[in-house]
Scaffold this motif. Structure first.
Motif, PDB file in Angstrom:
ATOM      1  N   ARG A 146       3.065   9.749   5.321  1.00 26.47           N
ATOM      2  CA  ARG A 146       2.410   9.351   4.079  1.00 26.47           C
ATOM      3  C   ARG A 146       1.560  10.501   3.553  1.00 26.47           C
ATOM      4  NH1 ARG A 146       0.535   3.055   5.144  1.00 26.47           N
ATOM      5  NH2 ARG A 146       2.302   2.489   6.493  1.00 26.47           N
ATOM      6  N   TYR A 147       1.620  10.656   2.246  1.00 28.67           N
ATOM      7  CA  TYR A 147       0.901  11.730   1.578  1.00 28.67           C
ATOM      8  C   TYR A 147      -0.177  11.132   0.682  1.00 28.67           C
ATOM      9  CZ  TYR A 147       0.088  15.306  -2.034  1.00 28.67           C
ATOM     10  OH  TYR A 147      -0.480  16.182  -2.911  1.00 28.67           O
ATOM     11  N   PHE A 148      -1.397  11.664   0.812  1.00 27.88           N
ATOM     12  CA  PHE A 148      -2.546  11.202   0.026  1.00 27.88           C
ATOM     13  C   PHE A 148      -3.063  12.375  -0.800  1.00 27.88           C
ATOM     14  CE2 PHE A 148      -2.135   8.505   3.660  1.00 27.88           C
ATOM     15  CZ  PHE A 148      -2.477   7.242   3.243  1.00 27.88           C
ATOM     16  N   ASP A 149      -3.367  12.096  -2.060  1.00 21.93           N
ATOM     17  CA  ASP A 149      -3.815  13.138  -2.983  1.00 21.93           C
ATOM     18  C   ASP A 149      -5.068  12.651  -3.691  1.00 21.93           C
ATOM     19  OD1 ASP A 149      -4.046  15.320  -4.569  1.00 21.93           O
ATOM     20  OD2 ASP A 149      -2.332  14.881  -5.840  1.00 21.93           O
ATOM     21  N   GLY A 150      -6.179  13.382  -3.543  1.00 22.70           N
ATOM     22  CA  GLY A 150      -7.422  12.987  -4.176  1.00 22.70           C
ATOM     23  C   GLY A 150      -8.136  11.891  -3.406  1.00 22.70           C
ATOM     24  N   ALA A 151      -8.967  11.143  -4.107  1.00 22.60           N
ATOM     25  CA  ALA A 151      -9.797  10.125  -3.462  1.00 22.60           C
ATOM     26  C   ALA A 151      -9.098   8.779  -3.354  1.00 22.60           C
ATOM     27  CB  ALA A 151     -11.100   9.963  -4.242  1.00 22.60           C
ATOM     28  N   LYS A 152      -7.848   8.671  -3.787  1.00 20.75           N
ATOM     29  CA  LYS A 152      -7.140   7.394  -3.747  1.00 20.75           C
ATOM     30  C   LYS A 152      -6.884   6.976  -2.302  1.00 20.75           C
ATOM     31  CE  LYS A 152      -4.738   8.488  -8.062  1.00 20.75           C
ATOM     32  NZ  LYS A 152      -3.419   8.758  -8.694  1.00 20.75           N
ATOM     33  N   THR A 153      -7.038   5.675  -2.030  1.00 25.88           N
ATOM     34  CA  THR A 153      -6.815   5.176  -0.678  1.00 25.88           C
ATOM     35  C   THR A 153      -5.349   4.824  -0.443  1.00 25.88           C
ATOM     36  OG1 THR A 153      -7.398   2.944  -1.417  1.00 25.88           O
ATOM     37  CG2 THR A 153      -9.168   4.300  -0.477  1.00 25.88           C
ATOM     38  N   ALA A 154      -4.570   4.622  -1.506  1.00 23.99           N
ATOM     39  CA  ALA A 154      -3.147   4.337  -1.355  1.00 23.99           C
ATOM     40  C   ALA A 154      -2.372   5.647  -1.319  1.00 23.99           C
ATOM     41  CB  ALA A 154      -2.650   3.473  -2.512  1.00 23.99           C
ATOM     42  N   PRO A 155      -1.304   5.719  -0.518  1.00 26.57           N
ATOM     43  CA  PRO A 155      -0.526   6.959  -0.457  1.00 26.57           C
ATOM     44  C   PRO A 155       0.157   7.250  -1.783  1.00 26.57           C
ATOM     45  CG  PRO A 155       0.586   5.204   0.758  1.00 26.57           C
ATOM     46  CD  PRO A 155      -0.763   4.680   0.392  1.00 26.57           C
ATOM     47  N   ALA A 156       0.194   8.522  -2.143  1.00 25.52           N
ATOM     48  CA  ALA A 156       0.883   8.945  -3.360  1.00 25.52           C
ATOM     49  C   ALA A 156       2.380   9.086  -3.135  1.00 25.52           C
ATOM     50  CB  ALA A 156       0.303  10.270  -3.847  1.00 25.52           C
ATOM     51  N   ALA A 157       2.783   9.254  -1.891  1.00 25.62           N
ATOM     52  CA  ALA A 157       4.203   9.357  -1.561  1.00 25.62           C
ATOM     53  C   ALA A 157       4.392   8.966  -0.104  1.00 25.62           C
ATOM     54  CB  ALA A 157       4.727  10.776  -1.799  1.00 25.62           C
ATOM     55  N   ILE A 158       5.544   8.384   0.203  1.00 24.98           N
ATOM     56  CA  ILE A 158       5.884   7.994   1.565  1.00 24.98           C
ATOM     57  C   ILE A 158       7.301   8.456   1.852  1.00 24.98           C
ATOM     58  CG2 ILE A 158       6.258   6.091   3.173  1.00 24.98           C
ATOM     59  CD1 ILE A 158       4.233   4.463   1.610  1.00 24.98           C
ATOM     60  N   THR A 159       7.494   9.128   2.981  1.00 25.74           N
ATOM     61  CA  THR A 159       8.826   9.479   3.458  1.00 25.74           C
ATOM     62  C   THR A 159       9.108   8.674   4.715  1.00 25.74           C
ATOM     63  OG1 THR A 159       8.609  11.731   2.610  1.00 25.74           O
ATOM     64  CG2 THR A 159      10.349  11.321   4.211  1.00 25.74           C
ATOM     65  N   ASP A 160      10.191   7.922   4.716  1.00 27.34           N
ATOM     66  CA  ASP A 160      10.544   7.051   5.831  1.00 27.34           C
ATOM     67  C   ASP A 160      11.659   7.699   6.649  1.00 27.34           C
ATOM     68  OD1 ASP A 160      11.155   5.036   7.584  1.00 27.34           O
ATOM     69  OD2 ASP A 160      11.260   3.450   6.083  1.00 27.34           O
ATOM     70  N   LEU A 161      11.345   8.002   7.917  1.00 28.14           N
ATOM     71  CA  LEU A 161      12.321   8.623   8.821  1.00 28.14           C
ATOM     72  C   LEU A 161      12.707   7.687   9.963  1.00 28.14           C
ATOM     73  CD1 LEU A 161      10.765  12.205   9.092  1.00 28.14           C
ATOM     74  CD2 LEU A 161      12.670  11.497   7.640  1.00 28.14           C
ATOM     75  N   THR A 162      12.444   6.393   9.810  1.00 28.15           N
ATOM     76  CA  THR A 162      12.672   5.477  10.927  1.00 28.15           C
ATOM     77  C   THR A 162      14.125   5.433  11.363  1.00 28.15           C
ATOM     78  OG1 THR A 162      12.854   3.627   9.363  1.00 28.15           O
ATOM     79  CG2 THR A 162      10.703   4.008  10.372  1.00 28.15           C
ATOM     80  N   ASP A 163      15.060   5.662  10.443  1.00 29.03           N
ATOM     81  CA  ASP A 163      16.473   5.590  10.811  1.00 29.03           C
ATOM     82  C   ASP A 163      16.911   6.745  11.702  1.00 29.03           C
ATOM     83  OD1 ASP A 163      16.114   7.393   8.708  1.00 29.03           O
ATOM     84  OD2 ASP A 163      18.137   7.080   7.927  1.00 29.03           O
ATOM     85  N   ARG A 164      16.060   7.762  11.872  1.00 31.99           N
ATOM     86  CA  ARG A 164      16.429   8.910  12.707  1.00 31.99           C
ATOM     87  C   ARG A 164      15.801   8.842  14.103  1.00 31.99           C
ATOM     88  NH1 ARG A 164      17.025  13.586   8.030  1.00 31.99           N
ATOM     89  NH2 ARG A 164      17.692  12.070   6.477  1.00 31.99           N
ATOM     90  N   LEU A 165      15.002   7.806  14.363  1.00 33.45           N
ATOM     91  CA  LEU A 165      14.263   7.720  15.612  1.00 33.45           C
ATOM     92  C   LEU A 165      15.000   6.915  16.664  1.00 33.45           C
ATOM     93  CD1 LEU A 165      10.629   6.914  14.373  1.00 33.45           C
ATOM     94  CD2 LEU A 165      11.733   9.155  14.606  1.00 33.45           C
ATOM     95  N   ALA A 166      14.813   7.292  17.928  1.00 31.40           N
ATOM     96  CA  ALA A 166      15.039   6.365  19.020  1.00 31.40           C
ATOM     97  C   ALA A 166      13.958   5.297  18.908  1.00 31.40           C
ATOM     98  CB  ALA A 166      14.949   7.098  20.359  1.00 31.40           C
ATOM     99  N   ASP A 167      14.155   4.155  19.542  1.00 30.84           N
ATOM    100  CA  ASP A 167      13.189   3.061  19.397  1.00 30.84           C
ATOM    101  C   ASP A 167      11.776   3.574  19.634  1.00 30.84           C
ATOM    102  OD1 ASP A 167      15.163   1.238  18.847  1.00 30.84           O
ATOM    103  OD2 ASP A 167      15.346   0.543  20.916  1.00 30.84           O
ATOM    104  N   PRO A 168      10.915   3.534  18.605  1.00 30.41           N
ATOM    105  CA  PRO A 168       9.558   4.052  18.778  1.00 30.41           C
ATOM    106  C   PRO A 168       8.675   3.081  19.540  1.00 30.41           C
ATOM    107  CG  PRO A 168       9.815   3.178  16.576  1.00 30.41           C
ATOM    108  CD  PRO A 168      11.164   3.049  17.236  1.00 30.41           C
ATOM    109  N   GLY A 169       7.509   3.557  19.924  1.00 30.81           N
ATOM    110  CA  GLY A 169       6.577   2.770  20.708  1.00 30.81           C
ATOM    111  C   GLY A 169       6.385   3.415  22.059  1.00 30.81           C
ATOM    112  N   GLY A 170       5.348   3.001  22.785  1.00 27.96           N
ATOM    113  CA  GLY A 170       5.032   3.689  24.023  1.00 27.96           C
ATOM    114  C   GLY A 170       4.707   5.131  23.701  1.00 27.96           C
ATOM    115  N   GLU A 171       5.500   6.070  24.212  1.00 26.27           N
ATOM    116  CA  GLU A 171       5.251   7.492  23.971  1.00 26.27           C
ATOM    117  C   GLU A 171       6.354   8.156  23.146  1.00 26.27           C
ATOM    118  OE1 GLU A 171       3.229   7.811  28.337  1.00 26.27           O
ATOM    119  OE2 GLU A 171       3.924   9.687  27.480  1.00 26.27           O
TER     120      GLU A 171
END
Length: 426
Positions: free
Chosen positions: A75-100
């Motif tokens: 997630r990318y944040f720009d300025g004082a905004k609390t919501a991300p200005a952009a999100i890149t989702d890479l979950t489809d490239r991961l082995a099952d996340p969690g733990g380490e």
């Protein structure tokens, strides 16, 4: 891809940390001091929230930052905004996340100016040709980034390492003052650097030893590569002054003898601080130099592993380098079970922290640790901190030298800027 719930993540993380740490020791080698830190209390000013497990944050310019969430989003944040200005989702490239496992580290190229290159460390499924009884694949990739968003189609895979076990994945990546990319690699997992995927080394008292091997694989090491060039047989270059260039061993290795280096950073003077998660007895902070051997699995901290006596040098007479700070899993004073590496503080907001190394332990709720270098070595203090989640996962640093803390808890994950308590705005 199924993403575990926050509750499942917290349960899995607690279990993995317990497995990582093993049993405990009762002796302490650190006596906390006070001095200039007496009465100091810290607090967190929230700058971003809504994460499951924020494991890395990089701040290229004031008011602009990227946060890596272990479950696959950047997630990318720009300025004082609390919501991300952009999100890149890479979950489809991961082995099952969690733990380490999961999305574990990010770094921006030094020439980033609003667009450029980002380097991403993540855990991926095994591919064809890798041992079928291994757990997953270590991946380091380069992406183009613009407007705070990664171009998913631009991925250039730089490095793949088969990982025999689910744990000890390290994950930190970062550029040094020399412009080269440094990459932390754990020993491959399990316990004592033994078992499936752990090769024999020179030390016979403990079977296995990726941490002490420099010829068979890149596990248990800190790597240093040149992402701005390419060799004939690999998609990156190797600096000519890496210690094993022209010597027996793998050229990418910069230092070795690590178990699970969870976060590293360069101090204002260029020194490289590496936190290495211990197993049964001690957590450690090392000041790492080119070609250094930091002891695992001959030693854990300054103590022998599975032996009453052990050598203080390697097979060629090179010293096994002591940590500058270590603390036990049990005993009087400061304790913990999983060290979280931080930064030497050089910001203006908290003068009493100037020149001190600030870090944490995963289970040290309500405290940050402060290492102070003196004429007789290093001392260690625990400083109370409020306003952050219960489990610290990582640290970041702003261009002005102020510290950011990534943490998670029952209400999710967040990133906070650290201030002296009386100076923190709600």
């Amino acid at each position: 891809m199924h993403t575990p719930t926050r509750r499942a993540f917290l349960a899995a993380t607690s279990a993995s940390v317990a497995a990582l740490s093993g049993c405990s020791a009762s002796d302490s080698t650190v006596t906390p001091t006070e001095g200039a830190l007496r009465g100091l209390e810290l607090s967190g000013e929230r700058v971003a929230s809504g994460f499951d497990a924020p494991v890395d944050v990089v701040v290229p310019r004031s008011g602009e930052f990227f946060v890596a969430d272990q479950f696959g989003e950047i997630r990318y944040f720009d300025g004082a905004k609390t919501a991300p200005a952009a999100i890149t989702d890479l979950t489809d490239r991961l082995a099952d996340p969690g733990g380490e496992m999961g999305l574990l580290g990010i770094a921006l190229h030094p020439e980033y100016d609003g667009s450029g290159r980002m380097y991403v460390r993540y855990s991926a499924p095994l591919r064809a040709g890798m041992p079928s009884n291994y757990s997953h694949r270590f991946v380091l990739s380069e992406f183009r980034v613009s407007g705070g968003r990664l171009d998913r189609d631009s991925e250039r895979m730089l490095l793949e390492i088969p990982e025999p076990q689910i744990n000890h994945n390290a994950g930190a990546v970062g550029f040094g003052p020399d412009g080269y990319l440094y990459v932390g690699v754990g020993d491959g997992g399990a316990a004592n650097d033994q078992g499936r995927g752990h090769v024999d080394d020179w030390y016979d008292a403990v079977e296995g030893g990726n941490g002490q091997d420099v010829t068979e694989n890149l596990l248990g090491s800190l790597l240093r590569i040149d992402v701005d060039s390419r060799d004939a047989d690999r998609p990156y270059g190797v600096p000519e002054d890496n210690p094993l260039v022209g010597q027996p061993g793998l050229d990418e290795q910069y230092a070795w003898g690590f178990r699970n280096p969870w976060r590293f950073s360069f101090g204002p003077d260029g020194r490289l601080f590496v936190a290495d998660v211990g197993q049964s007895s001690y957590e450690e902070i090392n000041v790492v130099e080119r070609g250094g051997n930091y002891g695992w699995n001959v030693r854990e901290g300054r103590s022998c592993v599975q032996a009453e006596e052990c050598p203080t040098t390697g097979p060629e007479g090179d010293p096994l380098v002591d940590p500058v700070i270590q603390y036990p899993h049990e005993g009087d004073g400061i304790t913990g079970i999983s060290v979280i590496g931080g930064y030497v503080y050089d910001g203006p907001a908290i003068p009493s922290l100037q020149g001190r190394y600030v870090f944490a332990d995963y289970v040290a709720e309500g405290e940050l640790f402060v290492g102070t270098e003196g004429d007789d070595g290093w001392s260690l203090d625990a400083v109370p901190v409020s306003g952050i989640q219960s489990r610290v996962l990582s640290f970041g640093r702003t261009p002005a030298g102020e510290l950011l803390v990534c943490s998670t808890g029952d209400s999710g994950g967040a990133v906070h800027r650290i201030r002296a308590a009386e100076a923190t705005a709600e």
